[in-house]
Design a protein around this motif. Sequence first.
Motif, PDB file in Angstrom:
ATOM      1  N   LYS A 145      59.758   1.914  61.612  1.00  0.00           N
ATOM      2  CA  LYS A 145      59.231   2.554  60.401  1.00  0.00           C
ATOM      3  C   LYS A 145      60.375   2.898  59.432  1.00  0.00           C
ATOM      4  CE  LYS A 145      54.765   2.867  61.342  1.00  0.00           C
ATOM      5  NZ  LYS A 145      54.708   2.315  62.700  1.00  0.00           N
ATOM      6  N   LYS A 146      61.517   3.274  59.970  1.00  0.00           N
ATOM      7  CA  LYS A 146      62.684   3.538  59.120  1.00  0.00           C
ATOM      8  C   LYS A 146      63.123   2.261  58.407  1.00  0.00           C
ATOM      9  CE  LYS A 146      67.427   5.309  59.346  1.00  0.00           C
ATOM     10  NZ  LYS A 146      68.499   5.804  60.255  1.00  0.00           N
ATOM     11  N   GLN A 149      60.732   1.605  55.655  1.00  0.00           N
ATOM     12  CA  GLN A 149      61.013   2.482  54.521  1.00  0.00           C
ATOM     13  C   GLN A 149      62.229   1.988  53.739  1.00  0.00           C
ATOM     14  OE1 GLN A 149      62.679   6.352  55.274  1.00  0.00           O
ATOM     15  NE2 GLN A 149      61.471   7.322  53.666  1.00  0.00           N
ATOM     16  N   TYR A 152      61.116  -0.763  51.646  1.00  0.00           N
ATOM     17  CA  TYR A 152      60.313  -0.197  50.565  1.00  0.00           C
ATOM     18  C   TYR A 152      61.216   0.342  49.451  1.00  0.00           C
ATOM     19  CZ  TYR A 152      57.553   3.616  48.435  1.00  0.00           C
ATOM     20  OH  TYR A 152      56.953   4.483  47.577  1.00  0.00           O
ATOM     21  N   ASN A 153      62.252   1.099  49.845  1.00  0.00           N
ATOM     22  CA  ASN A 153      63.179   1.652  48.847  1.00  0.00           C
ATOM     23  C   ASN A 153      63.954   0.541  48.139  1.00  0.00           C
ATOM     24  OD1 ASN A 153      62.417   4.280  49.496  1.00  0.00           O
ATOM     25  ND2 ASN A 153      64.039   4.530  51.008  1.00  0.00           N
ATOM     26  N   PRO A 270      54.975   3.329  53.500  1.00  0.00           N
ATOM     27  CA  PRO A 270      56.145   3.291  54.399  1.00  0.00           C
ATOM     28  C   PRO A 270      56.845   4.638  54.557  1.00  0.00           C
ATOM     29  CG  PRO A 270      56.159   1.397  52.936  1.00  0.00           C
ATOM     30  CD  PRO A 270      55.065   2.307  52.452  1.00  0.00           C
ATOM     31  N   ALA A 271      56.973   5.400  53.479  1.00  0.00           N
ATOM     32  CA  ALA A 271      57.656   6.691  53.578  1.00  0.00           C
ATOM     33  C   ALA A 271      56.855   7.662  54.436  1.00  0.00           C
ATOM     34  CB  ALA A 271      57.880   7.276  52.181  1.00  0.00           C
ATOM     35  N   TYR A 274      57.008   6.592  58.085  1.00  0.00           N
ATOM     36  CA  TYR A 274      58.265   6.933  58.770  1.00  0.00           C
ATOM     37  C   TYR A 274      58.236   8.377  59.270  1.00  0.00           C
ATOM     38  CZ  TYR A 274      63.149   8.243  59.360  1.00  0.00           C
ATOM     39  OH  TYR A 274      64.328   8.736  59.859  1.00  0.00           O
TER      40      TYR A 274
END
Length: 463
Positions: A145-146, A149, A152-153, A270-271, A274
């Motif tokens: 998940k990290k 993220q 995603y970022n 995603p955030a 996480y």
Amino acid sequence: MHALKRWCCLCFMLLSVTGVYAQQAPPAISLKTLLEKVNQNAPSLVADSALIGIKQAQSTETHNNWLPNLRLNYQADVGTNNNTAGPYFGFGIVPSNSRGVRTQSNNSAVLTNLGIAALEWEVYNFGAYAAQNRVATAEVDSEEKKFAQAKYNLQAYTIGYYLQLLRLQDYLDIQAHNIKRNEQIRRSIQSLAKSGVRPGVDTSLAEAELSKSRLNYIELDNQLKQVQLKLSAISGLAYEGIVPDTTVEQALIAQMAAPAQLDADTAGHPAIGYYQSLLNASLQKEALVKKQYNPKIFLEGAYWGRGSSVDANDNFNALSTGWGFSRGNYLVGVGISYNLFDIRRKNLKRNTQRAATTYARKKLDEEKNLVALGLSQADVELNTARRRLQEIPNQLKAATAGYRQKLSLYKSGLTDIIELNAALNILYRAETDYAQAKYAYTSALFQKAVTGNRVNTVLNLLN
């Protein structure tokens, strides 16, 4: 002759400027293609993906904690064989010396050898193994998940700079048109000055405006290349080849009603995912604390053989007779182990883990609030940008008409160069305002898409 030199110099400058602005550009790269390249080549994502491999290896290691210990040992020793009565604690450093107590000390050397096969297996620990496995699985999920993220970022980062490329490209096009207008004004002034209609100072003012517009173009071109270099660093593409697709803005503006259908996907955000995984991992660790201090049931077994140069009649024979095993034994048993003071340790550690769980839950709530706030801000920005786009054409139309009127009046000798330059600056500002309005709209649209986890929905509008 002097006039011919000036004409040649003018032609050379025109050809130089034309060559700069009319270079054949490489083919445009779509935003979707650029995002794919970033996902494949970004150094930070490559490094983060390696961390997932580490967590998966640790999980595999944890899932094999149930394996028993089977140790094989062999030793051959030479020493004395003297004992005396009395208990003691071994402290792990007092060597063993088997034999009853003799009436006299005997310092003769003895050769012994010993071979042992020992099994120790924690057969059952009341759910501790399963709890360890769940924690390991949860930590792998958190790392994945990290990574999601981070993608995603980086996706938001890439989109932001791609839109900046579009804006800078618009500014460059506007500046190129501005240069052409200034060149047109200069040619008109030179012609009017030669005929005596206009003073020579107007020529100097026109040259100054033209030089200023060229310098602005150079600065904008530098800004464009800086953004290209940043995108090159994360995509692995040559920066010269990162040319934005200028049809993106018009394609999105033409479908202005589509953003109303961008319902946020917070469940798959995603955030949020996480921080949800961090909370789940903390809850699993809390469950592990309850299990790891439970009693443990062991299965133990051993077989060993011994040989010695001392025989059953207590005769100290030649050392060579100590080789080989003359006796063999086995032992099998089941045991249970529990430390009563672990009750206190369990409570203390559980309180610590509960505090960590509370923190993880608050971070999750904070992230949900931030996403909700970001969506509201994006809606406000989008509505404002839409209204601005609807008004900008009026400004641009009026500024264009005003410039044309001032240029016609100037050529007729009815106005001066100051008013003409003012009209030109108003037109230039209107064009840049329009470019900024397009950027603001597309930026707000993607902000809403990124915050609401709907980027693919917007990208599909570009097909």
